[in-house]
Scaffold this active site. Structure first.
Site, PDB file in Angstrom:
ATOM      1  N   GLU A 404       0.835  -1.208   0.000  1.00  0.00           N
ATOM      2  CA  GLU A 404       0.000   0.000   0.000  1.00  0.00           C
ATOM      3  C   GLU A 404       0.861   1.246   0.000  1.00  0.00           C
ATOM      4  O   GLU A 404       0.596   2.220  -0.696  1.00  0.00           O
ATOM      5  CB  GLU A 404      -0.923   0.009   1.226  1.00  0.00           C
ATOM      6  CG  GLU A 404      -1.952   1.153   1.230  1.00  0.00           C
ATOM      7  CD  GLU A 404      -1.500   2.426   1.931  1.00  0.00           C
ATOM      8  OE1 GLU A 404      -2.253   3.407   1.930  1.00  0.00           O
ATOM      9  OE2 GLU A 404      -0.382   2.467   2.473  1.00  0.00           O
ATOM     10  N   GLU A 405       1.932   1.210   0.810  1.00  0.00           N
ATOM     11  CA  GLU A 405       2.745   2.424   0.995  1.00  0.00           C
ATOM     12  C   GLU A 405       3.330   2.967  -0.305  1.00  0.00           C
ATOM     13  O   GLU A 405       3.245   4.160  -0.550  1.00  0.00           O
ATOM     14  CB  GLU A 405       3.844   2.172   2.036  1.00  0.00           C
ATOM     15  CG  GLU A 405       3.323   1.966   3.458  1.00  0.00           C
ATOM     16  CD  GLU A 405       2.593   3.192   4.038  1.00  0.00           C
ATOM     17  OE1 GLU A 405       2.555   4.234   3.364  1.00  0.00           O
ATOM     18  OE2 GLU A 405       2.071   3.094   5.152  1.00  0.00           O
ATOM     19  N   GLU A 413      -3.420  -4.045  -7.800  1.00  0.00           N
ATOM     20  CA  GLU A 413      -3.061  -5.137  -8.708  1.00  0.00           C
ATOM     21  C   GLU A 413      -4.015  -6.323  -8.560  1.00  0.00           C
ATOM     22  O   GLU A 413      -4.382  -6.964  -9.539  1.00  0.00           O
ATOM     23  CB  GLU A 413      -1.601  -5.555  -8.502  1.00  0.00           C
ATOM     24  CG  GLU A 413      -0.595  -4.433  -8.791  1.00  0.00           C
ATOM     25  CD  GLU A 413      -0.834  -3.728 -10.123  1.00  0.00           C
ATOM     26  OE1 GLU A 413      -1.227  -4.394 -11.098  1.00  0.00           O
ATOM     27  OE2 GLU A 413      -0.646  -2.490 -10.183  1.00  0.00           O
ATOM     28  N   GLU A 416      -7.223  -5.124 -10.330  1.00  0.00           N
ATOM     29  CA  GLU A 416      -7.077  -5.104 -11.791  1.00  0.00           C
ATOM     30  C   GLU A 416      -7.012  -6.519 -12.366  1.00  0.00           C
ATOM     31  O   GLU A 416      -7.485  -6.768 -13.472  1.00  0.00           O
ATOM     32  CB  GLU A 416      -5.823  -4.301 -12.186  1.00  0.00           C
ATOM     33  CG  GLU A 416      -6.008  -2.792 -11.966  1.00  0.00           C
ATOM     34  CD  GLU A 416      -4.769  -1.967 -12.272  1.00  0.00           C
ATOM     35  OE1 GLU A 416      -4.900  -0.753 -12.486  1.00  0.00           O
ATOM     36  OE2 GLU A 416      -3.649  -2.539 -12.291  1.00  0.00           O
ATOM     37  N   ASP A 433      -7.071   1.586   8.110  1.00  0.00           N
ATOM     38  CA  ASP A 433      -5.624   1.751   8.017  1.00  0.00           C
ATOM     39  C   ASP A 433      -5.204   2.101   9.429  1.00  0.00           C
ATOM     40  O   ASP A 433      -5.706   1.478  10.359  1.00  0.00           O
ATOM     41  CB  ASP A 433      -5.300   2.827   6.957  1.00  0.00           C
ATOM     42  CG  ASP A 433      -3.883   2.717   6.417  1.00  0.00           C
ATOM     43  OD1 ASP A 433      -2.975   2.380   7.186  1.00  0.00           O
ATOM     44  OD2 ASP A 433      -3.674   2.987   5.222  1.00  0.00           O
ATOM     45  N   HIS A 532       5.682   7.415   9.185  1.00  0.00           N
ATOM     46  CA  HIS A 532       6.651   6.963   8.176  1.00  0.00           C
ATOM     47  C   HIS A 532       8.108   7.136   8.586  1.00  0.00           C
ATOM     48  O   HIS A 532       8.985   7.290   7.723  1.00  0.00           O
ATOM     49  CB  HIS A 532       6.387   7.639   6.822  1.00  0.00           C
ATOM     50  CG  HIS A 532       5.107   7.172   6.171  1.00  0.00           C
ATOM     51  ND1 HIS A 532       4.707   7.589   4.915  1.00  0.00           N
ATOM     52  CD2 HIS A 532       4.135   6.322   6.592  1.00  0.00           C
ATOM     53  CE1 HIS A 532       3.543   7.017   4.611  1.00  0.00           C
ATOM     54  NE2 HIS A 532       3.181   6.252   5.614  1.00  0.00           N
ATOM     55  N   SER A 609      -7.089  47.666 -13.494  1.00  0.00           N
ATOM     56  CA  SER A 609      -7.274  48.879 -14.290  1.00  0.00           C
ATOM     57  C   SER A 609      -7.219  50.129 -13.418  1.00  0.00           C
ATOM     58  O   SER A 609      -6.812  51.191 -13.862  1.00  0.00           O
ATOM     59  CB  SER A 609      -8.581  48.813 -15.084  1.00  0.00           C
ATOM     60  OG  SER A 609      -9.672  48.875 -14.182  1.00  0.00           O
ATOM     61  N   HIS A 702     -14.786   7.091 -11.835  1.00  0.00           N
ATOM     62  CA  HIS A 702     -15.956   7.499 -11.049  1.00  0.00           C
ATOM     63  C   HIS A 702     -16.219   8.990 -11.254  1.00  0.00           C
ATOM     64  O   HIS A 702     -15.303   9.800 -11.154  1.00  0.00           O
ATOM     65  CB  HIS A 702     -15.695   7.206  -9.572  1.00  0.00           C
ATOM     66  CG  HIS A 702     -16.932   7.011  -8.753  1.00  0.00           C
ATOM     67  ND1 HIS A 702     -17.849   8.017  -8.560  1.00  0.00           N
ATOM     68  CD2 HIS A 702     -17.415   5.938  -8.085  1.00  0.00           C
ATOM     69  CE1 HIS A 702     -18.843   7.554  -7.788  1.00  0.00           C
ATOM     70  NE2 HIS A 702     -18.601   6.284  -7.502  1.00  0.00           N
TER      71      HIS A 702
HETATM   72 ZN   LIG Z   1      -1.245   2.987   5.921  1.00  0.00          ZN
END
Ligand SMILES: [Zn+2]
Length: 777
Positions: A404-405, A413, A416, A433, A532, A609, A702
């Site tokens: 995901e990151e 994937e 799809e 999450d 992170h 102007s 969408h």
């Molecule tokens: Zn996350």
């Protein structure tokens, strides 16, 4: 055969979709329980099951799952990423699920060379490293950690003057223009926040910059917000936010847009992917940023650009010159998605999907494990109910996504690869999450707004012991801007949920495949500054976040209840009244946006102007006049108005029919009729898709929701119109209004058709009030 249906009638009638669930009682005689989407005969059993379910999740289990899974860095391609997937696979199987791992091979660059040095006016070499902290036991796993970097940065070796660009949004560059400062040939330094990080190098490159540095200012998640780690939860001077910086054309593997990157799939050449940045990018800490920012000269930055470092913020350019080198190993790495199923009994071909990602940038306790461990505890609890004899009507699919990151790789994937099946079978997708203490935060498809409200009424807040619905509702009152908004919140039966942009695995399901999606999490009580970095780990989480996992349990209870209710419902609990109401608010916003752009253009041109800007510019600190603006033409919103009107009417029709089916003595609905009606109900979200997708972004199909092309995370509703207006593409906005209007009309037709069919199979007289023919213009 049709005539046999009579013997499998569902005996009792539907509950009122508009009435809150069973906890609401009126007067002395308790009202019979109602539950959106369930026949009376099924309600008691469902509520009983859900109550049993909510008693099972245990905080100490979630703590243990997190301890195990965060024991080592577990980014894409790392041994612990695979180990976690296999560990979860074994748990799902142990809990009675049919589970497997699906692999995908994706482009995942990792750092090969990173260098940032100031060469003038003084020499300074950035450290680009996060030191271990002795009391934090996993912070010293340097050999396993990915060093701070931005994935999918172009390789480069550049030298140039340094310019500070605030958050690096398009508005910030307009301010720079007025200061007369160009970033052509410069390396920009932007602070994290206000837009998704990938937007910063994108906009910088569009303005001619040759490199981009992104740093975390202490104003945003450092000492200005609270004590820094390890004394407090906030970002310390060395902590760096890693993250992907792709462009916004599509999600997933940059080399396989629109098809699954199964092993052996065809792939674009890296140089042909529009997702890779156009200039090199590197993230740094505020310890590394301070000497650079302090050396910048030129005009003092506008006040709103000032961060919390003890320096005067200048814009540049000046004597400060930097040398930036970013090189990556452009390797293909294997993803491990864990996919687990509980087969449905009555309608196995209808799938309820639930997901959270398991990969992290480093040890990732908060992001993503605080959500992942709740999902696991839901799976354990449902497995227990299953062993005790519960059979969900529909198939439940639990997903633990990898990758995901770097860019929603595992979910995109998988989607799809299986898109035809998913579009045919998926009822809805429920995502989570990172999770924390506080208030329920829900975003999602507005056809599920009422449903989510119903679920929230049945879950208790662990701190206040009122329902999480009440707590969120009261927070909305507290945060409302003005009396009018407060009144609306108090009057409305349901709290409003926000629309989904980007930022987690729901995006591809909703934006690309038209699967109704909901994202839920708790938060809002603790400030966080570990995001992170190597410090987002078990020590940080168990000292500064949901330390007793009470909100982990609340998330498991909320998401699990939602899954069970969708999986067991007689008539799927979609509602179109809230949806139509929300769509009307978007339409009003667009009309207001156009009007304000017209007013602003006229006013600006008048002031130009009159010589206003020249007269007020201080010759010692000159500000150039802004550019002349074309006045926006009138735009024909009629297709949108007609579509919204038709949808409102169809939604009322549907609602009236569902209410009538609930009246005493109403006819029951044959089960086989329900099966096909339910399939139509969940297909309703697909009708918002168009083959052509959004202007310039055909992967995003969408027409109601999309992440902004220039915001990244933040949603743009009715994007074909809204973004065109914002980008002053008037003709494109008018075409967009036509396209979105047609999508709304299609939706209205389907909702009306479902309502009429319910009337027919429920043998109701046609509803006069709402059945005037809908015009399609
Ligand atoms: Zn996350």
């Amino acid at each position: 055969m049709k005539h046999l249906c009579a013997v499998i009638f569902c005996l009792l009638s539907l509950s009122l979709s508009a009435v809150p669930s069973q906890q609401q009682t009126v007067g002395a005689a308790p009202a019979p329980p109602v539950l959106q989407g369930f026949f009376s005969a099924s309600i008691a059993n469902e509520l009983n099951l859900e109550t049993k379910f909510r008693s099972i999740p245990r905080p100490e289990n979630m703590r243990e799952y997190m301890r195990i899974m965060s024991a080592h860095p577990h980014h894409v391609g790392s041994p612990w990423d695979k180990q976690n997937a296999e560990w979860m696979l074994a748990r799902f199987k142990e809990w009675g699920w049919q589970a497997e791992i699906e692999n995908f091979d994706v482009l995942f660059p990792t750092p090969k060379e990173r260098r940032l040095e100031m060469i003038a006016p003084a020499r300074f070499v950035a450290k680009l490293a996060e030191p271990p902290i002795s009391i934090d036991p996993t912070s010293n796993q340097q050999a396993e950690q990915l060093p701070p970097y931005n994935a999918y940065s172009l390789d480069g070796d550049v030298t140039g003057p340094l310019v500070y660009v605030n958050y690096g949004t398009r508005d910030d560059y307009e301010d720079l223009d007025r200061l007369g400062i160009s970033v052509k040939g410069a390396i920009v330094i932007a602070r994290y926040g206000n837009s998704w990080r990938g937007i910063k190098p994108k906009v910088a490159a569009e303005h001619g910059a040759i490199g981009c540095i992104i740093y975390s200012d202490p104003a945003d998640d450092g000492y200005a917000q609270g004590d820094v780690y390890p004394r407090g939860a906030m970002r310390n001077k060395d902590a760096v936010q890693r993250g992907a910086v792709t462009d916004t054309y599509y999600a997933g593997d940059p080399l396989t847009p629109g098809w699954g990157s199964v092993p052996g799939a065809k792939r674009l050449a890296i140089k042909d992917s529009p997702q890779i940045t156009k200039i090199p990018v590197l993230p740094i800490s505020y310890a590394d940023a301070q000497p650079l920012l302090a050396a910048i000269q030129g005009p003092v930055a506008p006040e709103k650009w000032h961060g919390a470092l003890p320096i005067t913020y200048h814009v540049g350019p000046g004597a400060a010159r930097v040398h930036l080198v970013v090189k990556s190993n452009w390797d293909t790495k294997r993803l491990y998605d864990v996919i687990a199923r509980l087969p449905g009994s009555d309608s196995p071909e209808q799938w309820v999907l639930r997901g959270n990602h398991h990969d992290a940038w480093v040890n990732g306790a908060s992001d993503p494990l605080s959500g992942m461990v709740a999902e696991l505890e839901e799976a354990r609890a449902m497995g227990q109910l299953y062993k005790d004899g519960w059979r969900p009507k529909r198939t439940i699919i639990y997903c633990a996504w990898d990758g995901e990151e770097p860019g929603l790789l595992g979910s995109t994937e998988w989607l799809e690869t299986h898109i035809a099946d998913v579009q045919q079978h998926a009822v809805a997708y429920i995502n989570s999450d990172n999770n924390a203490r506080g208030f329920l935060r829900v975003s999602g498809s507005h056809s599920l707004e009422k449903f989510v409200n119903g679920v929230a009424r049945d879950v208790e807040d662990p701190e206040k012991h009122i329902s999480i619905w009440q707590r969120s509702h009261l927070l909305q009152i507290a945060n409302a801007r003005g009396a009018e908004e407060r009144e609306e919140i108090r009057k409305r039966a349901d709290f409003r949920i926000r629309a989904l942009g980007d930022g987690s695995d729901y995006a591809s399901f909703l934006d690309h495949a038209g699967i109704a999606a909901v994202d839920m999490r708790f938060g809002g009580e603790d400030r966080e500054g570990q995001y992170h970095s190597i410090y987002d780990d078990f020590y940080w989480f168990t000292h500064f976040s949901d330390t007793d996992f009470a909100y982990g349990r609340a998330l498991a209870q909320t998401a699990g209840t939602a899954v069970m209710r969708l999986a067991d419902a007689d008539l799927l609990p979609f509602d179109f009244v809230d949806q139509a109401d929300t769509i009307r608010t978007y339409l009003k916003e667009l009309q207001k946006l156009l009007k304000s752009e017209q007013d602003e253009s006229k006013e600006r041109n008048l002031e130009l102007s009159e010589g206003v800007f020249n007269a007020i510019s201080d010759p010692q600190r000159p500000m150039l006049p802004p550019a002349h603006l074309d006045t926006p033409p009138t735009i024909n919103f009629a297709p949108l108005e007609n579509g919204a009107e038709a949808l409102t009417r169809a939604a009322q029709h549907y609602d009236a029919v569902v209410r009538k089916l609930n009246e005493p003595g109403a006819n029951a609905i044959p089960r086989d009729a329900l099966e096909s009606l339910n399939a139509k109900i969940f297909q309703s979200e697909r009708l918002f898709l168009t083959d052509k997708g959004l202007p310039g972004r055909p992967w995003f199909k969408h027409q109601i929701y999309a992440p902004g092309a220039y915001t990244g995370y933040a949603v743009k509703t009715m994007p074909a119109v809204r973004e065109s207006l914002e980008q002053r593409q008037w003709a494109q906005a008018e075409t967009g209004a036509q396209t979105v209007g047609e999508a709304l009309s299609r939706e209205a037709m389907l909702v009306d058709e479902i309502a009429s069919e319910l009337e027919r199979v429920g043998k109701l007289p046609p509803d006069k009030a709402t059945q005037a023919p809908i015009e399609h213009r």
